[in-house]
Design an enzyme around this catalytic site. Sequence first.
Site, PDB file in Angstrom:
ATOM      1  N   LYS A 222       0.843  -1.187   0.000  1.00  0.00           N
ATOM      2  CA  LYS A 222       0.000   0.000   0.000  1.00  0.00           C
ATOM      3  C   LYS A 222       0.887   1.249   0.000  1.00  0.00           C
ATOM      4  O   LYS A 222       1.843   1.329   0.764  1.00  0.00           O
ATOM      5  CB  LYS A 222      -0.905  -0.022   1.235  1.00  0.00           C
TER       6      LYS A 222
ATOM      7  N   GLU B 164     -19.307  -6.600  10.164  1.00  0.00           N
ATOM      8  CA  GLU B 164     -20.256  -5.839  10.972  1.00  0.00           C
ATOM      9  C   GLU B 164     -21.359  -6.711  11.556  1.00  0.00           C
ATOM     10  O   GLU B 164     -21.796  -6.501  12.699  1.00  0.00           O
ATOM     11  CB  GLU B 164     -20.875  -4.715  10.139  1.00  0.00           C
TER      12      GLU B 164
ATOM     13  N   ARG C 261     -25.276  -2.531   7.135  1.00  0.00           N
ATOM     14  CA  ARG C 261     -25.097  -3.894   6.643  1.00  0.00           C
ATOM     15  C   ARG C 261     -25.528  -4.930   7.683  1.00  0.00           C
ATOM     16  O   ARG C 261     -25.591  -6.113   7.381  1.00  0.00           O
ATOM     17  CB  ARG C 261     -23.632  -4.133   6.265  1.00  0.00           C
TER      18      ARG C 261
END
Length: 471
Positions: free
Chosen positions: A306, A392, A420
């Site tokens: 990254k 979640e 969600r």
Amino acid sequence: MDSSQDKNAPSPIPTLGRFPALDRVEYPADLRNLSVEQLKQVADELRAETVDAVSTTGGHLGASLGVVELTVALHAVFDTPDDKVIWDVGHQAYPHKILTGRRDRIRTLRQPGGLSGFTRRAESKYDPFGAAHSSTSISAGLGMAVAHHLRAEEDPSYRERNVIAVIGDGSISAGMAYEAMNNAAVAGPGAERLIVILNDNEMSIAPPVGAMSNYLSRLMSSRKFMGLRELAGKFVKKLPAPVERTARKADEYARGMITGGTLFEELGFYYVGPVDGHDLPQLVSILRNLRDTDNGPIMLHVITEKGHGYQPAEKAGDKYHAVAKFNVVTGEQKKGPAGPPSYTSVFSRELTRRAATDNKIAAITAAMPSGTGLDAFAKAYPDRFFDVGIAEQHAVTFAAGMATEGLRPFCAIYSTFLQRAYDQVMHDVVLQKLPVRFAIDRAGLVGADGATHAGSFDADFSHLRQFRVIL
């Protein structure tokens, strides 16, 4: 050149302004007659253009820098937009947008009336699926692959397309990704054209957590076996059909004996990797081989960094996941004027303070410890802090389980992501009247992230006392 220098390291950021190789690329088709050396120059200039553009708009820089070589290779090898490339979440899609006819608008990124910070179907035919929430790419890609196959059966002139789903090591920790992989093995012949690219940079927004992260780290030791399998694959293709089938079965047994097999292979994927995601020649070669095979579904495990190629990002703890406008040379971000304390900072301070006198308080987040302010709590009370990763639904029911046994769980999740898990909120918490406190960050309308990140349903729950909303 210093012989110790990494031969796959990107060239220094070119002088910002005019990029001779990139200037000749308006759409992906312009990449397909270029040599590998020319593609490497495009990649270097694409990285510089991405840095320069995001320095003026802000946005998700680190993930985009990590997939520059992969983006160039995908569009050079596959016949996009007929072949479909789906970017999970979309944090990494800025180089993709530059190469697909949107370079002239890239400095409108995340601005009113400008380009979305994520992939968006209405924005370009090169965005086959809208994203912004993680872990949806494999499900969507499998659906597309099966649809292509069914259409081809009805219309002999219809060409089946390759479908490539690029998903990160953080996103693949979510349950939806495994539901899709589990289904791919039995979804029929359409799944043969599905290629899943696992972009493993050992980081999502926060460092990865859980057993999957440890598992992927162990797989990274199989580079030598990758070479053996490439050689075997080339040999197998030259064999008569009956012998080829026997050889493929032997390859399956060999993989099991040498590496113990992989989880992905147990789910029905042909696993390839890990490979260096910044080695453009190798990526092009491997992707061409995968494009021309029908042994899918395939899992290509790519190792990237990254923020790769931009030193301030490489040195940053979060690899420049999301940045404000910044100075390209120094990397220093431009901070706005100081204002009142943020909701996040007040919540973080008060929860940490109260936990000092109440050992029943526990804190749960879904891969967002710093964004929700729970990083301070985690340092003070590591035994009572739980980062469950991008999960979640599990976070909510995990908190509910704690509450049944007398703990006082605080579940801190961004509003857009808590949407969600509404089934778990209603069924596992509210109906059972369990005292779970939800600290909902980024509630209501949001700015540059757009509609996908708006807390559209916050008002619907604010009247439920059992929900214990902290807005």
